[in-house]
Design a protein around this motif. Structure first.
Motif, PDB file in Angstrom:
ATOM      1  N   ILE A 153       0.855  -1.234   0.185  1.00 27.38           N
ATOM      2  CA  ILE A 153       0.072   0.134  -0.008  1.00 27.38           C
ATOM      3  C   ILE A 153       0.979   1.213   0.127  1.00 27.38           C
ATOM      4  O   ILE A 153       1.769   1.333   0.699  1.00 27.38           O
ATOM      5  N   LYS A 154       0.474   2.171  -1.061  1.00 24.96           N
ATOM      6  CA  LYS A 154       1.420   3.452  -0.984  1.00 24.96           C
ATOM      7  C   LYS A 154       0.506   4.566  -0.507  1.00 24.96           C
ATOM      8  O   LYS A 154      -0.414   4.730  -1.029  1.00 24.96           O
ATOM      9  N   ARG A 155       1.262   5.300   0.288  1.00 26.40           N
ATOM     10  CA  ARG A 155       0.612   6.534   0.777  1.00 26.40           C
ATOM     11  C   ARG A 155       1.157   7.790   0.205  1.00 26.40           C
ATOM     12  O   ARG A 155       2.169   7.612  -0.392  1.00 26.40           O
ATOM     13  N   SER A 156       0.568   8.951   0.673  1.00 22.85           N
ATOM     14  CA  SER A 156       1.166  10.046  -0.019  1.00 22.85           C
ATOM     15  C   SER A 156       2.595  10.507   0.414  1.00 22.85           C
ATOM     16  O   SER A 156       3.049  10.139   1.592  1.00 22.85           O
ATOM     17  N   ASN A 157       3.357  10.994  -0.724  1.00 26.19           N
ATOM     18  CA  ASN A 157       4.649  11.344  -0.393  1.00 26.19           C
ATOM     19  C   ASN A 157       4.701  12.656   0.486  1.00 26.19           C
ATOM     20  O   ASN A 157       5.731  13.127   0.579  1.00 26.19           O
TER      21      ASN A 157
ATOM     22  N   LYS B 107      -1.745  16.106  -2.960  1.00 25.39           N
ATOM     23  CA  LYS B 107      -1.002  14.982  -2.246  1.00 25.39           C
ATOM     24  C   LYS B 107      -0.486  14.213  -3.516  1.00 25.39           C
ATOM     25  O   LYS B 107      -1.271  13.870  -4.264  1.00 25.39           O
TER      26      LYS B 107
ATOM     27  N   ILE C   7       0.894  11.189  -4.499  1.00 20.69           N
ATOM     28  CA  ILE C   7       0.687   9.552  -4.171  1.00 20.69           C
ATOM     29  C   ILE C   7       2.015   8.811  -4.590  1.00 20.69           C
ATOM     30  O   ILE C   7       2.463   7.930  -3.851  1.00 20.69           O
TER      31      ILE C   7
ATOM     32  N   VAL D 102      -7.575  -0.450   2.768  1.00 18.02           N
ATOM     33  CA  VAL D 102      -7.015   0.798   2.015  1.00 18.02           C
ATOM     34  C   VAL D 102      -8.026   1.768   2.154  1.00 18.02           C
ATOM     35  O   VAL D 102      -9.439   1.751   1.601  1.00 18.02           O
ATOM     36  N   ARG D 103      -7.562   2.879   2.476  1.00 22.22           N
ATOM     37  CA  ARG D 103      -8.397   4.029   2.995  1.00 22.22           C
ATOM     38  C   ARG D 103      -8.262   5.164   1.960  1.00 22.22           C
ATOM     39  O   ARG D 103      -7.471   5.137   0.992  1.00 22.22           O
TER      40      ARG D 103
ATOM     41  N   ALA E  51      -7.085   8.231  -0.188  1.00 18.96           N
ATOM     42  CA  ALA E  51      -5.831   8.660  -0.478  1.00 18.96           C
ATOM     43  C   ALA E  51      -4.652   7.815  -0.577  1.00 18.96           C
ATOM     44  O   ALA E  51      -3.451   8.065  -0.107  1.00 18.96           O
ATOM     45  N   GLU E  52      -5.168   6.619  -0.360  1.00 19.39           N
ATOM     46  CA  GLU E  52      -4.281   5.485  -0.376  1.00 19.39           C
ATOM     47  C   GLU E  52      -4.036   4.648  -1.749  1.00 19.39           C
ATOM     48  O   GLU E  52      -5.345   4.517  -2.422  1.00 19.39           O
TER      49      GLU E  52
END
Length: 288
Positions: free
Chosen positions: A7-11, A23, A25, A220-221, A223-224
């Protein structure tokens, strides 16, 4: 069955110009190989803007070597570029701009949206071009919501808008250089959703709002981005809350990715050439 890779979240958050609070991502500098042919995803909003007479957005800037795909969920964006392309898009509309050999463009809040203000939300996706097509002629596709087929998913689980690629008998209006699916999904809580996708292709799910569950326990929520393994054809997940989700699926390019800001090529030499060509005025001009 496709399994979750990660799972990739915001940078982190930043402003693009003075109109787009985004954001980041992912980008070509972090997971380019895993996401090929997709290079970058910026999620702007959700935000509220007061009415204004100011021109908010980002002024003239160049691109080479890829395509930009802008999907508006709320608000409005006006675009002009040096290929002669341009237009205004609102909720449900898409701009698919091919920078390819080089383009200048500008993006601002639409005059109608700026005058009224309100909710603003959009996604900008960068799609890589294979080496053979990077120096193709630039172009622009303005795609309205009415041109995008909307398909009911089984068991009243939701709907899919097919922007690019194919689902069942529905074919998306966007023309792409390599095989891909870009689907805008609206899903109902409490359902299981399943898709058959090409084996070996990149698949990722970006949640704008709501939540989905992959496997037994991976939530997974908003902005993910869930990046799936490439093996297998069958993708299945549970919709935990009413969810708006962007499904990205495409054939990996398996070519070097060398980027410098708004230029994405295959070698340092091509980046240097892009900078020279831009500085020499070879990207044309935006008409008045």
């Amino acid at each position: 069955m496709k399994k979750l890779a990660f799972i990739k979240r915001s940078n982190g958050k930043h402003w693009v110009g003075d109109g787009f609070p985004v954001k980041s991502i992912f980008s070509y500098s972090d997971i380019a190989e895993e996401m090929s042919p997709f290079l970058l995803l910026d999620y702007a909003g959700p935000a509220d803007f007061p009415p204004t007479t100011r021109k908010l957005g980002v002024g003239q800037h160049p691109h080479r070597g890829f395509e930009t795909v802008t999907i508006v969920y709320a608000g409005g964006v006006s675009h002009r570029d040096s290929s002669g392309g341009g237009g205004t898009i609102g909720p449900g509309d898409v701009q698919w701009m091919t920078a390819a050999s080089g383009i200048l463009h500008e993006e601002f809040h639409s005059p109608e949206f700026a005058e009224k203000g309100g909710a603003f939300e959009m996604v900008q996706l960068w799609v890589n071009l294979p080496a053979r097509d990077k120096m193709s002629a630039p172009g622009y596709q303005g795609i309205t919501a009415g041109q995008i087929p909307e398909v009911a998913l089984p068991d009243q689980s939701g709907t899919a808008r097919i922007i690019a690629g194919q689902y069942g008998d529905a074919t998306g209006p966007a023309r792409s250089f390599t095989p891909m699916n870009v689907w805008d999904l609206r899903l109902q809580a409490g359902h299981r959703v399943a898709f058959e996708l090409p084996a070996g292709h990149t698949t990722a799910l970006f949640v704008l709002r709501g939540a989905i569950r992959l496997g037994e326990s991976h939530m997974v929520r908003a902005a993910e981005l869930a990046v799936m393994e490439r093996e297998g054809c069958h993708l299945e997940f549970e919709v935990a809350d009413d969810t708006t989700l962007l499904l990205l699926n495409g054939e990996p390019l398996a070519e070097p990715v060398v980027g410098y800001g708004p230029f994405v090529m295959n070698s340092e030499e091509e980046i240097a050439q892009a900078m020279n060509d831009f500085n020499s005025g070879h990207f044309g001009q935006i008409g008045h």
